[in-house]
Design an enzyme around this catalytic site. Structure first.
Site, mmCIF file in Angstrom:
data_model
loop_
_atom_site.group_PDB
_atom_site.id
_atom_site.type_symbol
_atom_site.label_atom_id
_atom_site.label_comp_id
_atom_site.label_asym_id
_atom_site.label_seq_id
_atom_site.Cartn_x
_atom_site.Cartn_y
_atom_site.Cartn_z
ATOM 1 N N ALA A 116 0.848 -1.198 0.000
ATOM 2 C CA ALA A 116 0.000 0.000 0.000
ATOM 3 C C ALA A 116 0.881 1.245 0.000
ATOM 4 O O ALA A 116 1.410 1.641 1.044
ATOM 5 C CB ALA A 116 -0.933 -0.013 1.215
ATOM 6 N N GLU A 119 -1.421 7.087 -2.961
ATOM 7 C CA GLU A 119 -2.434 7.881 -2.259
ATOM 8 C C GLU A 119 -3.066 8.874 -3.234
ATOM 9 O O GLU A 119 -2.545 9.078 -4.338
ATOM 10 C CB GLU A 119 -1.796 8.625 -1.084
ATOM 11 C CG GLU A 119 -1.217 7.716 -0.023
ATOM 12 C CD GLU A 119 -0.690 8.489 1.181
ATOM 13 O OE1 GLU A 119 -0.830 9.737 1.189
ATOM 14 O OE2 GLU A 119 -0.150 7.853 2.091
ATOM 15 N N PRO A 120 -4.179 9.499 -2.847
ATOM 16 C CA PRO A 120 -4.818 10.471 -3.736
ATOM 17 C C PRO A 120 -3.871 11.570 -4.225
ATOM 18 O O PRO A 120 -3.963 12.019 -5.358
ATOM 19 C CB PRO A 120 -5.942 11.052 -2.873
ATOM 20 C CG PRO A 120 -6.290 9.952 -1.925
ATOM 21 C CD PRO A 120 -4.992 9.267 -1.623
ATOM 22 N N GLY A 123 0.752 9.643 -6.367
ATOM 23 C CA GLY A 123 0.702 8.539 -7.313
ATOM 24 C C GLY A 123 2.094 8.239 -7.827
ATOM 25 O O GLY A 123 2.798 7.370 -7.317
ATOM 26 N N LEU A 332 -7.863 -4.341 -38.363
ATOM 27 C CA LEU A 332 -9.087 -5.116 -38.530
ATOM 28 C C LEU A 332 -10.339 -4.258 -38.650
ATOM 29 O O LEU A 332 -11.360 -4.716 -39.181
ATOM 30 C CB LEU A 332 -9.248 -6.092 -37.359
ATOM 31 C CG LEU A 332 -8.180 -7.179 -37.246
ATOM 32 C CD1 LEU A 332 -8.468 -8.079 -36.050
ATOM 33 C CD2 LEU A 332 -8.088 -8.004 -38.524
ATOM 34 N N GLU A 357 2.548 0.506 -11.342
ATOM 35 C CA GLU A 357 3.918 0.084 -10.989
ATOM 36 C C GLU A 357 4.944 1.122 -11.476
ATOM 37 O O GLU A 357 6.077 0.786 -11.793
ATOM 38 C CB GLU A 357 4.247 -1.285 -11.593
ATOM 39 C CG GLU A 357 3.369 -2.412 -11.112
ATOM 40 C CD GLU A 357 3.882 -3.070 -9.852
ATOM 41 O OE1 GLU A 357 4.997 -2.726 -9.405
ATOM 42 O OE2 GLU A 357 3.172 -3.916 -9.302
ATOM 43 N N GLY A 358 4.529 2.380 -11.536
ATOM 44 C CA GLY A 358 5.410 3.447 -11.999
ATOM 45 C C GLY A 358 5.082 3.805 -13.435
ATOM 46 O O GLY A 358 5.345 3.027 -14.346
ATOM 47 N N GLU A 361 6.224 7.609 -17.997
ATOM 48 C CA GLU A 361 6.983 8.854 -17.957
ATOM 49 C C GLU A 361 8.012 8.846 -16.824
ATOM 50 O O GLU A 361 9.134 9.343 -16.978
ATOM 51 C CB GLU A 361 6.037 10.056 -17.765
ATOM 52 C CG GLU A 361 5.168 10.366 -18.967
ATOM 53 C CD GLU A 361 3.897 9.508 -18.987
ATOM 54 O OE1 GLU A 361 3.779 8.600 -18.131
ATOM 55 O OE2 GLU A 361 3.037 9.751 -19.848
#
Length: 380
Positions: A116, A119-120, A123, A332, A357-358, A361
């Protein structure tokens, strides 16, 4: 010299993984539409089948190595879209294995532990984390307050490894990790989040409100040691992205064959159609990205920390998934968007691999700093 030729042992494990991925594809659309449902720990068809991830991690005699083989198995899993065996290992387990005391590891080694961090307001830059842990001298406990978002394995896991700011009894401050078990008062797991892609992936928010944690649960992983776990996971995300990309390529090849269009590698641009040339170029993107993943995992097996190579693999894999799934839809046309086929799901799933996971950029910043010899303050 690095040899990426697969061994017979590799082929055996990957063949089993692909067979299970074919079964998993039958369920992928259902869980894409029912994202509030967790997949079972084991699907009925998997009862008598070995878990290919477990096989890969066992370092089978004659294989290319557990880390390389594990990444290739994950590629197969994401080719199918659903794993028949739910993973019992989270990134929090890696932190536990890396920095915990022997007593702590022994207590929680069989738990599935989410990590964890996000967070808001934090990131792509974990330095902005606002979750805090304050030590209570009277009870000898830590009091955790904060919110974590987009946490993988939040609902299916047994605990969360929480990266938090801390205020120690002596007034010192910094960042550290705490293991918070499910059922701890003040620890709330939110509902499954609605997502554009990988909808079946267990993803929830976590809330900590005056959550009291015993000192024994203080794992004491600092910011650097906690973030280092991504050196292992970022190439894995690249491999997952390439599983989605290859599923799109395979489907497109099948549809072109139905229309009598053969993918021929003979000759040059003048001797093949624009459609075939476009497809071959997408395959080249796939192959190039796959080599970055394999090289990063090979370095891990040589005990060389692949920080930059992991970022290259993550950035290349995420970009390849976006480019290839978009390119296949372009080839297609509207038929590709039908829910009778996997390509629309691959297109949506492919978006995430350049973000989590990062973000891509951020990986490019890490790569540029390494090439130019800059610090995080010099180039950000």
């Amino acid at each position: 010299m690095i040899d990426f030729q697969l061994t017979p042992a590799d082929e055996k494990v990957l063949s089993s993984a692909h067979e299970q991925a074919i079964i998993g594809r039958r369920y992928a659309r259902y869980y894409d539409k029912h994202e509030d449902e967790l997949e079972p720990e084991e699907f009925p068809e998997a009862k008598d089948l070995p878990n290919p991830i477990t096989l890969a991690e066992e370092s089978l005699s004659g294989s290319s190595g557990s880390r390389i083989l594990h990444s290739l198995v994950m590629l197969e899993v994401y080719w199918g879209g659903i794993a028949l065996h739910r993973s019992k290992w989270g990134l929090g387990n890696t932190v536990l294995k890396t920095v915990a005391t022997p007593e702590q590891f022994e207590k929680w080694k069989n738990h599935t532990i989410a990590i964890a961090i996000t967070e808001p307001g934090a990131g792509s830059d974990p330095a902005n984390i606002r979750t805090t842990a304050t030590f209570d001298r009277e009870t000898g406990e830590w009091i955790l307050n904060g919110e974590k978002i987009f946490i993988s394995q939040a609902q299916s896991g047994d605990a969360a490894m929480v990266l938090s700011r801390f205020i120690a009894p002596d007034g010192s401050r910094g960042m550290t990790t705490f293991l918070v078990e499910k059922g701890t008062p003040g620890f709330t797991v939110g509902p499954q989040l609605r997502k554009l892609g990988i909808r079946s992936h267990d993803t929830c928010n976590l809330l900590f409100e005056n959550c009291r944690i015993p000192e024994f649960n203080h794992i004491k992983g600092d910011f650097k040691s906690t973030m280092s776990v991504f050196n292992d996971s970022r190439p894995m995300v690249g491999a997952m992205a390439l599983g989605v990309a290859r599923a799109a390529l395979d489907f497109t090849r099948e549809k072109l064959a139905e229309r009598g269009i053969e993918i021929s590698y003979r000759g040059g641009m003048r001797s093949r159609s624009a459609v075939v040339d476009r497809f071959i170029r997408l395959e080249a993107v796939y192959e190039a990205a796959l080599l970055t993943v394999l090289r990063s995992k090979w370095l891990e097996q040589q005990d060389v920390p692949p920080k930059v190579e992991a970022s290259i693999a993550k950035a290349a894999g995420g970009k390849a998934a976006r480019k290839i799934t978009q390119g296949c839809i372009d080839i297609l046309g509207p038929e590709a968007l039908s829910e009778d086929h996997p390509l629309d799901r691959c297109f949506r799933d492919g978006r995430i691999f350049d973000i989590y996971e990062g973000a891509g950029e951020i990986q490019r910043l890490i790569i540029a700093r390494s090439i130019l010899g800059y610090t995080g303050r010099d180039l950000r």
